[in-house]
Design an enzyme around this catalytic site. Structure first.
Site, mmCIF file in Angstrom:
data_model
loop_
_atom_site.group_PDB
_atom_site.id
_atom_site.type_symbol
_atom_site.label_atom_id
_atom_site.label_comp_id
_atom_site.label_asym_id
_atom_site.label_seq_id
_atom_site.Cartn_x
_atom_site.Cartn_y
_atom_site.Cartn_z
ATOM 1 N N ASP A 157 42.250 48.983 29.917
ATOM 2 C CA ASP A 157 43.015 47.801 29.501
ATOM 3 C C ASP A 157 43.668 48.064 28.141
ATOM 4 O OD1 ASP A 157 43.917 45.157 29.344
ATOM 5 O OD2 ASP A 157 42.059 44.466 28.422
ATOM 6 N N ASP A 193 46.123 38.994 34.260
ATOM 7 C CA ASP A 193 46.563 39.998 33.287
ATOM 8 C C ASP A 193 46.525 41.350 33.988
ATOM 9 O OD1 ASP A 193 46.250 42.137 31.291
ATOM 10 O OD2 ASP A 193 46.166 40.536 29.808
ATOM 11 N N ASP A 245 51.766 40.490 27.522
ATOM 12 C CA ASP A 245 50.556 40.682 26.720
ATOM 13 C C ASP A 245 50.312 42.166 26.484
ATOM 14 O OD1 ASP A 245 48.192 40.595 25.402
ATOM 15 O OD2 ASP A 245 46.996 39.833 27.061
ATOM 16 N N GLU A 281 41.822 32.849 31.927
ATOM 17 C CA GLU A 281 42.131 34.271 32.120
ATOM 18 C C GLU A 281 40.871 35.103 32.377
ATOM 19 O OE1 GLU A 281 44.155 36.036 28.795
ATOM 20 O OE2 GLU A 281 44.507 37.936 29.836
ATOM 21 N N TRP A 298 41.076 32.473 26.999
ATOM 22 C CA TRP A 298 40.462 33.777 27.270
ATOM 23 C C TRP A 298 39.329 33.984 26.276
ATOM 24 C CZ3 TRP A 298 40.069 38.019 23.901
ATOM 25 C CH2 TRP A 298 39.308 39.068 24.451
ATOM 26 N N ASP A 345 46.813 47.821 27.025
ATOM 27 C CA ASP A 345 47.900 46.974 26.529
ATOM 28 C C ASP A 345 49.082 47.768 25.972
ATOM 29 O OD1 ASP A 345 46.894 44.164 26.921
ATOM 30 O OD2 ASP A 345 45.224 44.981 25.789
ATOM 31 N N HIS A 351 50.058 37.520 32.577
ATOM 32 C CA HIS A 351 50.071 38.328 31.357
ATOM 33 C C HIS A 351 50.515 39.710 31.789
ATOM 34 C CE1 HIS A 351 47.388 36.165 28.164
ATOM 35 N NE2 HIS A 351 48.454 35.481 28.498
ATOM 36 N N HIS A 409 43.444 43.709 33.623
ATOM 37 C CA HIS A 409 42.086 43.182 33.715
ATOM 38 C C HIS A 409 41.387 43.404 35.044
ATOM 39 C CE1 HIS A 409 42.586 40.290 30.050
ATOM 40 N NE2 HIS A 409 42.889 41.542 29.797
ATOM 41 N N LYS A 458 38.720 38.675 33.226
ATOM 42 C CA LYS A 458 38.740 40.048 32.707
ATOM 43 C C LYS A 458 37.593 40.848 33.308
ATOM 44 C CE LYS A 458 39.241 42.583 28.455
ATOM 45 N NZ LYS A 458 39.762 42.603 27.115
HETATM 46 C C1 RNT Z 1 42.456 40.182 26.176
HETATM 47 C C2 RNT Z 1 43.356 39.236 26.903
HETATM 48 C C3 RNT Z 1 44.022 38.192 26.041
HETATM 49 C C4 RNT Z 1 44.499 38.734 24.712
HETATM 50 C C5 RNT Z 1 45.268 37.758 23.888
HETATM 51 C C6 RNT Z 1 45.480 38.245 22.487
HETATM 52 O O1 RNT Z 1 42.039 41.221 26.961
HETATM 53 O O2 RNT Z 1 44.308 39.948 27.616
HETATM 54 O O3 RNT Z 1 45.037 37.589 26.763
HETATM 55 O O4 RNT Z 1 45.267 39.894 24.884
HETATM 56 O O5 RNT Z 1 44.648 36.532 23.909
HETATM 57 ZN ZN ZN Z 2 45.880 38.792 28.558
#
Ligand code: RNT
Ligand code: ZN
Length: 421
Positions: free
Chosen positions: A297, A262, A329, A229, A188, A299, A289, A265, A231
């Site tokens: 985003d 993810d 994640d 990954e 990523w 988290d 993720h 994302h 985004k």
């Molecule tokens: C960032 C991505 C990625 C990170 C990690 C720490 O937006 O989701 O996966 O969260 O690599």
């Molecule tokens: Zn991620």
């Protein structure tokens, strides 16, 4: 052995599920075979151990909060992880970022890292019966300070990050080899523009070239798999992200790599649960993720909410569990970090159990017959079936606390260990 009340509740639940054609013992057996990869970065707010007191910087991601007890060393992070794993039923995995190397206090640049800098992690994982996954770290570094890595216009900086990617794949392969369990290494990168770009194509062309160079070395897929990954945006990269959904879907399909979905994302009403079935038709595998975006985003810790249930059901319904790699994640620094791991992971496992308790053959038959009324009746009825009794029984059998009892243990650990840091 679980106590009598738990066993009787389970027996009653087993009968209820049997009445709709679901075998709870089989669901439990399937559940134990699904590992969840716990992300190391929840333990220290994505800081890592490259330098003493390392902190997340750049990359367009942010951990907020300053709850006491953040892990400051490799040893502290391992102790916290051990506490978390001890409260989660089943055997799982560890997802490590390259910046979490064990360098013995001597700085090692990201192009110089080797398996030996991760040997103590591999040994620890082996001792704890965990598989490992891995990630190159394309943030928190002077050469990533302007927000560009694999798409950089400066060939020397781009080459630096390509070399980091190459080094990480070798490390991932060695983890897979020593642990006898395939390691997924996930790429990523944060690269993007704050404001409207004049050229959306050139960075993506450079990204293709960089990735092709990173993946040039053939590695036995039994040891190691590559994932990429996508985004939508990051902080400071709101207008354009080079590694977008379309970019990486095209890349992963054309190069036959794993695509990482993810949950945070995509556009706010876009759900990754809807994407799983399509990706599995075109990619050799999928890395999830699992996260929780709140307005963006953000988290947040994964809850047992509708989208988590939808993700888990899609995983189960796909019948392609061998090609789905399941990771978490999120990073919340505003609550007890060990509890954050335990809450999110237990929720993920609960959701998988609920998915495994679906009478899938019946639901599919009703759908094929066009009986959408009864399909809806059954979906709604399932919500109040006693899955929690099966969950409690599972936890008790795995020797982890039933119900919220696990939190007493985290409180004790907070008092005895975390607040003293
Ligand atoms: C960032 C991505 C990625 C990170 C990690 C720490 O937006 O989701 O996966 O969260 O690599
Ligand atoms: Zn991620």
């Amino acid at each position: 052995m679980p106590d009598q009340a738990i066993v009787s509740a389970y027996q009653a639940a087993k009968e209820r599920y049997a009445a709709i054609g679901v075998d709870t013992d089989a669901a439990i057996r399937n559940l134990e075979s699904i590992p969840v990869s716990l992300h190391c970065w929840q333990g220290d707010d994505v800081g890592g151990f490259e330098t003493a007191g390392a902190q997340l910087s750049g990359g367009g991601i942010q951990a907020t909060g300053n709850y006491p007890g953040k892990a400051r060393t490799v040893a502290e992070l391992r102790a916290d992880l051990e506490k978390a794993y001890s409260l989660i039923p089943g055997k799982h995995r560890l997802n490590l970022h390259a910046s979490y190397l064990d360098n013995g206090g001597k700085f090692v640049d990201r192009t110089e890292i080797e398996p030996k800098h991760f040997q103590s992690w591999i040994d620890w994982a082996k001792a704890n019966g965990l598989g490992m996954d891995f990630n190159p770290t394309y943030f928190s570094h002077p050469k990533a300070a302007d927000g560009f890595t694999l798409t950089h216009t400066d060939p020397a900086i781009r080459q630096y990050w390509i070399d980091h990617g190459i080094a990480c794949r070798r490390i991932g392969a060695e983890m897979g080899r020593q642990l006898g369990s395939t390691t997924v290494t996930n790429v990523w990168i944060p690269d993007g523009y704050k404001d409207v770009p004049a050229d959306r194509t050139a960075p993506r062309e450079r990204l293709i070239d960089s990735l092709d160079r990173i993946f040039a070395e053939a590695i036995d897929p039994k040891l190691h798999l590559d994932a990429v990954e996508a985004k939508l945006f990051g902080i400071g990269a709101e207008s354009y992200t080079a590694g977008s959904a379309e970019f990486y879907t095209g890349y992963a399909v054309s190069r036959q790599r794993l695509l990482t979905l993810d949950a945070g994302h995509y556009h706010p009403t876009e759900m990754i649960s809807e994407k799983i079935s399509s990706v599995l038709l075109f990619c050799p595998g999928l890395l999830l993720h699992v996260s929780r975006p709140v307005r963006w985003d953000s988290d947040h810790v994964v809850l047992l909410d509708d989208e988590l249930l939808a993700i888990a059901k899609e995983i189960v319904r796909s019948g392609k569990l061998d090609r789905i790699h399941l990771g978490l994640d999120y990073f919340d620094a505003s609550i007890n970090r060990v509890a954050a791991w335990v809450i999110g992971t237990r929720n993920m496992i609960k959701a998988l159990l609920i998915g495994l308790l679906e009478p899938s053959a019946t639901l599919r038959r009703l759908e094929v017959e066009g009986d959408f009324t009864q399909r809806l009746v059954l979906f709604e009825e399932l919500k109040s079936l006693p899955w929690a009794a099966v969950w409690d029984y599972y936890c008790a059998n795995k020797g982890v606390p039933v119900g919220a009892g696990w939190f007493d243990e985290v409180r004790r650990y907070e008092r005895d260990v975390l607040v003293k840091r």
